[in-house]
Design an enzyme around this catalytic site. Structure first.
Site, mmCIF file in Angstrom:
data_model
loop_
_atom_site.group_PDB
_atom_site.id
_atom_site.type_symbol
_atom_site.label_atom_id
_atom_site.label_comp_id
_atom_site.label_asym_id
_atom_site.label_seq_id
_atom_site.Cartn_x
_atom_site.Cartn_y
_atom_site.Cartn_z
ATOM 1 N N LEU A 109 0.833 -1.213 0.000
ATOM 2 C CA LEU A 109 0.000 0.000 0.000
ATOM 3 C C LEU A 109 0.861 1.254 0.000
ATOM 4 C CD1 LEU A 109 -2.840 -0.884 2.515
ATOM 5 C CD2 LEU A 109 -2.512 -1.597 0.144
ATOM 6 N N GLY A 154 0.919 -5.034 1.486
ATOM 7 C CA GLY A 154 -0.094 -5.181 0.437
ATOM 8 C C GLY A 154 0.374 -6.047 -0.720
ATOM 9 N N ASN A 178 3.837 -7.149 7.154
ATOM 10 C CA ASN A 178 4.633 -6.494 8.196
ATOM 11 C C ASN A 178 4.012 -5.197 8.700
ATOM 12 O OD1 ASN A 178 5.125 -5.445 5.621
ATOM 13 N ND2 ASN A 178 6.964 -4.409 6.358
ATOM 14 N N GLU A 179 2.714 -5.033 8.475
ATOM 15 C CA GLU A 179 2.050 -3.772 8.834
ATOM 16 C C GLU A 179 2.297 -3.361 10.287
ATOM 17 O OE1 GLU A 179 0.802 -5.992 6.913
ATOM 18 O OE2 GLU A 179 -0.151 -5.031 5.190
#
Lengths: 287, 287, 287
Positions: A109, A154, A178-179
């Site tokens: 993202l 993403g 890994n957000e």
């Protein structure tokens, strides 16, 4: 990784999303002539290039948005439009997704889309992210991710939204949701998809610690299905696709539906209802 | 495999199913004297032979319907009646299922039952398939599949409906839910049972590609629990059974109930309610 | 194991539980001054000793109730009060649980609490067991079990209620939910937690046969995450904790919430609702 994301594409809002009717997963029957036409031309565009081989029924979608194929609203909109065209094209049965960039599949993202934006704009962006996931995960086509570079966040979601994952056998390429490391919470449909892929405990550790896995480690936990040398990733994807297409489409598609309905709790209602209908017709003898 | 199935038994409708009261999982208390009597005689029949060792409380059910133990309506009816008799016999605590045929455990559903039949007849057939699964998966007995040959499709369903699976260590014998390869969709309770056995991702690949696993590969993904030489499959099953029967029946049975209720979403209501009741009595302290 | 349990502590009811408001998971904001004060003093007590390192934000909770850290009502009450104090203390972000006893982490539920007691007393005891599990599994702190000895039954539940498990690399130490061997049924929230940790099939075999795993076997099925030499278990726990605390608290905590809500069906309503609220605030963009 944070740096990679911060350096990523910062494209503005293009308004193309408005061309997308969000709930328009018509059956494959009702192909709009216009979409078909564009498809036949193998339309290219700045960020995505699609080539459909009409002899095999397999399309290759190449992401080509430097520097790192960031998933901006612009990118996602173009991605979804292309996916929808292929979905409605009766001649297309399989889709391979890959990247033209060196060392990166997709950096995930576009963080700029979530920074200092209005709630409306944020909502629009997340709707597009979810739409990408719904279209991929619920696709009637057999879908294979040919992951020829790193694929965090993403980019990983896009990969696990496909039916099968082939990654380049290079420990310097990594993949994972890994957000959490960035202080962002992975939505529960990210989690559902990851759990469905690697099981609950690996997903739990992975999400809570925001882990990125090297290609070999990703294979070990089942986050990707196969590792191959860099120059064979696309040919292996093509070979694998022919195995998937040897299965009668109808049986495979309904098996997928059954999966998505029962394994992902919080699907938007409209979508779930559409899939329910296709399952109900199958289950008529079993209840 | 398709050939095997096409060459399989083509027995007509015997009408025996009407003798089966579908929802009759009475407690083990209310044993009908008639059933008990037949049981004591270790009744044999053309397609299935049952031997109950009253000293150990372990019954061995042998499938003996050449050429490949196809699951016709006839076969399933006989199978279910035998299962019900054993279930109601207080002296029987464990069940081992095996085959008398060379190289095959069961080739699965008799495809002729689904070809050119009326919807009513199809419904009757599928009801019998589901009844087999419900009776096995929900059995109060400890159940072990002694898989002494190939076991595709419905044969695999029968195996994963048991508590434990011992297979002959021969790579030429295979097992799996390969329905998709034949263009048939595996019902969601097939899927539930497979997911419960091998986990979600292996089940997904397995069902969407209709994969058959050689015995060693089946062990690797956990589709079977143990491989042994051909001449030891039954003795190993007996040894394993004695470990299962060392556990107090009541505790093991309720643990199983908890599993089935929470892990298989779409159980027929009557059955689910019966099991709910047994769980509710356990949970009274926990809520 | 049964012997160990029978020889275990037989403490009477201390009435301390009444000091515990069962549904009082206030946010971490509303810290009672009294609790804070006690906390700052690193209060000790007969059965449990807590040391909070204010420089790291990591507390070590040591169980010190000879002979085997049995989970009596007394013990559980003290355990829960300490947990609640830490939970409400803003300066505490991580919790390590270990034992001061030689060779045993915790022998699990005090079987004397379930023998010859009134239904009311049994209910009170089980409520305390469930409260321990809810507080641990739903904790906002990062929690690590430093398992420095055997850990059957309730000791295993306590371990799998933590985020991460480090066990001493000694095959003589065992861990597992072995209730079935004693004729006791593991409640479904024991099962849920075990399935979330080791997957469905391993949990099923484990519960139905009441299996205890040696440390190396526990690592193999994923029941513990890491084995280390006996003298390194606490230092490894501290090192691991610093990795967990490198993740922004908020993101990790909400990820956990998402897990607990969707993966454990039968949570008491009040608790589930509290967690739902925290998730709803995150999901606002995704639906």
């Amino acid at each position: 990784m944070a740096n990679v994301l911060r350096n990523s594409a910062k494209f503005g809002f293009s308004g193309v999303l408005s061309q997308l009717s969000i709930h328009s997963r018509h059956g494959r029957e009702c192909v709009s002539p216009c979409f078909s036409l564009q498809q036949r031309n193998n339309s290219t565009s700045p960020k995505i290039k699609v080539d459909l081989d009409s002899s095999t029924g397999v399309a290759v979608l190449r992401m080509q948005s430097p520097p790192v194929n960031s998933l901006s609203l612009d990118f996602l909109t173009e991605f979804c439009i292309n996916l929808e065209k292929l979905e409605m094209d009766r001649s297309c049965r399989g889709l391979i997704i890959t990247s033209t960039l060196s060392k990166v599949f997709s950096a995930g993202l576009d963080i700029m889309e979530m920074y200092g934006k209005s709630p409306e704009r944020c909502g629009e962006f997340w709707k597009a992210v979810q739409e990408m996931w719904l279209k991929l995960y619920g696709s009637n086509m057999a879908t294979i991710a040919a992951i020829n570079g790193s694929s965090p966040a993403g980019g990983c979601l896009m990969s696990i939204g496909c039916d099968y994952r082939i990654m380049v056998d290079n420990p310097r390429y990594s993949i994972g949701l890994n957000e959490t490391q960035l202080g962002i919470v992975a939505p529960f449909w990210f989690k559902d998809t990851l759990v469905n892929t690697v099981g609950n405990r690996a997903a739990e550790l992975s999400l809570e610690l925001g882990l990125l896995y090297s290609a070999p480690d990703a294979l070990k936990i089942g986050l990707v299905d196969q590792l191959v040398p860099e120059d064979q990733v696309l040919s292996t994807a093509q070979d694998t696709m022919s195995k998937w297409l040897a299965i009668p489409d109808h049986a495979r598609q309904i098996d997928q539906c059954v999966y998505i309905i029962y394994n992902t709790s919080p699907l938007p209602l409209d979508h779930a209802r559409q899939m329910d209908q296709c399952v109900i017709s199958v289950c008529i003898y079993y209840i």
